[in-house]
Scaffold this active site. Structure first.
Site, PDB file in Angstrom:
ATOM      1  CD  GLU A 293      -3.471 -72.082  57.208  1.00 44.53           C
ATOM      2  OE1 GLU A 293      -2.822 -71.266  57.868  1.00 44.53           O
ATOM      3  OE2 GLU A 293      -2.950 -72.864  56.394  1.00 44.53           O
ATOM      4  N   PRO A 294      -8.954 -74.376  56.885  1.00 45.06           N
ATOM      5  CG  PRO A 294     -11.039 -74.948  57.769  1.00 45.06           C
ATOM      6  CD  PRO A 294      -9.629 -74.609  58.174  1.00 45.06           C
ATOM      7  N   GLY A 295     -10.363 -73.296  53.782  1.00 47.45           N
ATOM      8  CA  GLY A 295     -10.919 -72.170  53.041  1.00 47.45           C
ATOM      9  C   GLY A 295     -12.127 -72.636  52.240  1.00 47.45           C
ATOM     10  NE  ARG A 296     -11.235 -76.649  47.301  1.00 41.73           N
ATOM     11  CZ  ARG A 296     -10.861 -76.084  46.154  1.00 41.73           C
ATOM     12  NH1 ARG A 296     -11.762 -75.699  45.289  1.00 41.73           N
ATOM     13  NH2 ARG A 296      -9.579 -75.925  45.869  1.00 41.73           N
ATOM     14  NE  ARG A 333     -12.185 -73.433  41.598  1.00 42.65           N
ATOM     15  CZ  ARG A 333     -12.763 -74.618  41.568  1.00 42.65           C
ATOM     16  NH1 ARG A 333     -14.020 -74.745  41.164  1.00 42.65           N
ATOM     17  NH2 ARG A 333     -12.112 -75.696  41.936  1.00 42.65           N
ATOM     18  CE1 TYR A 337      -7.337 -73.794  39.382  1.00 37.18           C
ATOM     19  CE2 TYR A 337      -9.501 -74.814  39.539  1.00 37.18           C
ATOM     20  CZ  TYR A 337      -8.568 -73.901  40.000  1.00 37.18           C
ATOM     21  OH  TYR A 337      -8.873 -73.111  41.074  1.00 37.18           O
ATOM     22  CB  CYS A 364     -13.256 -61.805  23.214  1.00 36.84           C
ATOM     23  SG  CYS A 364     -14.617 -60.678  22.969  1.00 36.84           S
ATOM     24  CD  GLU A 365      -9.164 -65.697  26.159  1.00 40.56           C
ATOM     25  OE1 GLU A 365      -8.746 -66.847  25.945  1.00 40.56           O
ATOM     26  OE2 GLU A 365      -8.436 -64.692  26.206  1.00 40.56           O
ATOM     27  CE1 TYR A 393      -8.861 -70.435  47.130  1.00 37.56           C
ATOM     28  CE2 TYR A 393     -10.154 -72.446  47.354  1.00 37.56           C
ATOM     29  CZ  TYR A 393      -9.154 -71.611  47.796  1.00 37.56           C
ATOM     30  OH  TYR A 393      -8.441 -71.946  48.912  1.00 37.56           O
TER      31      TYR A 393
END
Ligand code: PLP
Length: 434
Positions: A293-296, A333, A337, A364-365, A393
């Site tokens: 089940e690969p996504g990335r 992302r 993380y 504004c961060e 992602y």
């Protein structure tokens, strides 16, 4: 010069970055920035390599499933299913997208640790071929929902095999602390299998596990396969049911930096299939249909994001902020993380990357950064910055924070480009405001 580690990327005769034969600077001019660009050639190449390895190692006994949470839109569902993949969804929204793209329910696998009653009902109504049950409450709830509809729903069980796979380490114990799945060691997974067999409106078809993401080693996958076959054997011996469906999940690593070192998919597949053949023979099991089940690894390296460089703030002895017209609203992302990325200036791609930049977004961060202290070519206002490996992602995790607009997504193939997701407008932002 930057190493373009993905086959769909190159530097053209102008010295500009190109993706699937399309000039990135021209794409930015034509469609505006920020812009997600996805290479259909690369997506199809990876899909084919997975399908081919199922031929090589399992005699075509099983198939890859695209984990659509990595990048879900109608065109992506059409592309992967045209290559012979199934689609995995984790919400009613992803299910709706796949169905609207024309994916048939029997090719859809529905995952999630807390699916709502309405999502489960939607899946049963859509004849989803495999609902992956996460916990005992869900098992009972789904049995009731299927019963109310007079259906018998095929299900598999999400199992915690007790393997904690990290990028550079893997621990065989632990991982009991996970919100996903049924615990194997305590007997909970077997208990669920027993209940599923007894349930009037469920048909147990198989088992599932997924041990992590961006995994760079094959040992955790091999170990997971072994552990899961043990449970398959227990179910056969004690419940008299030989399950024909074993899903070993996704999580295969990709390049974010040229130095990322991961194992080619074929090596994973070879090592895992050797273990599966060995254990099936030892346990007296017939080879089940194998799913991964690969996504990335399907969407990730196929995508890049293009930005226009705006303000540049060089703070002596501190850092050089290079601001772009995107940020955490379209790629959260790094803020989430500290994800690695490779950045380059598309219009200076053949020049040396001898400038150290912190790429800042427009939200504004203070934490709204795309990358810190990363080498790029010497930037000027108006340059086109490309961030590589943003196909997974990024769009799927985007938001309207600060009421920024989600950028469009353009698919490129053999030198041609087309919009597959329109960019949002200000009207879209207030669509649901009363
Ligand atoms: C996220 C997820 C995947 C895909 O993981 P990748 O790291 O993108 O390959 C597959 N299966 C399940 C259950 C997932 O949650």
């Amino acid at each position: 010069m930057v190493n373009l580690y993905t086959p769909c990327l190159s530097i053209n005769e102008k010295g500009y970055l190109a993706i699937s034969g399309c000039d990135a600077v021209e794409l930015a001019r034509q469609y505006g920035t920020p812009l997600y660009v996805m290479s259909e050639d690369e997506i199809r190449r990876v899909c084919r390599s997975y399908v081919e390895s199922f031929q090589n190692f399992y005699g075509g006994n099983g198939r890859p499933i695209y984990a659509s949470k990595a990048f879900s839109c109608k065109e992506m569902c059409r592309i992967v299913t045209s290559e012979g993949l199934d689609v995995e969804v984790v919400s009613g929204g992803e299910l709706y997208t796949a169905l609207e793209a024309g994916v048939s329910g029997k090719h859809i696998h529905f995952q999630g640790n807390n699916k709502s009653c309405s999502e489960l009902a939607f899946a049963v109504d859509s004849a989803v071929g495999n609902i992956v049950v996460d916990n005992l409450q869900e098992l009972r709830r789904l049995d009731r929902i299927a019963g109310e509809k007079g259906a018998v729903q095929p299900v598999s069980l999400r199992v915690k095999p007790g393997i904690d796979a990290h990028t550079h380490e893997f621990i065989r114990t632990g991982q009991v602390d996970s919100k996903f799945g049924l615990d194997l060691a305590s007997g909970e997974a077997f208990q669920a299998a027993k209940l599923a067999v007894q349930a009037e409106h469920l048909r147990l078809i198989g088992l599932h596990c997924h041990i992590g993401s961006q995994i760079m080693e094959k040992e955790p996958f091999v170990h997971a396969a072994e552990v899961m076959l043990g449970l398959l054997r227990q179910i056969k011996e004690e419940l008299g049911l030989e399950l024909d469906h074993l899903n070993l999940g996704g999580g295969f690593g990709i390049h974010y930096k040229e130095t990322d070192d991961f194992i080619p998919y074929n090596e994973y597949m070879e090592a895992v299939s050797a273990k599966i053949h060995e254990k099936c023979a030892a346990f007296g099991l017939k080879l089940p249909q194998i799913y991964i089940e690969p996504g990335r690894s399907i969407a990730g390296e196929a995508g890049i994001t293009l930005y226009t460089v705006g303000a540049i703030k060089e703070i002596p002895g501190v850092r050089n902020y290079v601001s772009i017209d995107g940020g955490m609203f379209e790629n959260p992302r790094y803020a989430l993380y500290q994800a690695d990325y490779t950045c380059l200036l598309a219009n200076k791609a053949s020049q040396p990357a001898d400038y150290i930049a912190t790429i800042a977004g427009k939200c504004c961060e203070s934490g709204d950064l795309i990358q810190e202290h990363t080498p790029v070519q010497r930037p000027e206002e108006g340059d086109i910055l490309a961030v590589l490996s943003t196909g997974a992602y990024n769009y799927s995790m985007s938001s309207n924070y600060n009421r920024n607009l989600r950028p469009p997504c353009v698919m490129v193939r053999e030198g041609q480009s087309r919009v597959v997701i329109k960019g949002e407008t200000y009207q879209d932002l207030i669509r649901n405001d009363m």
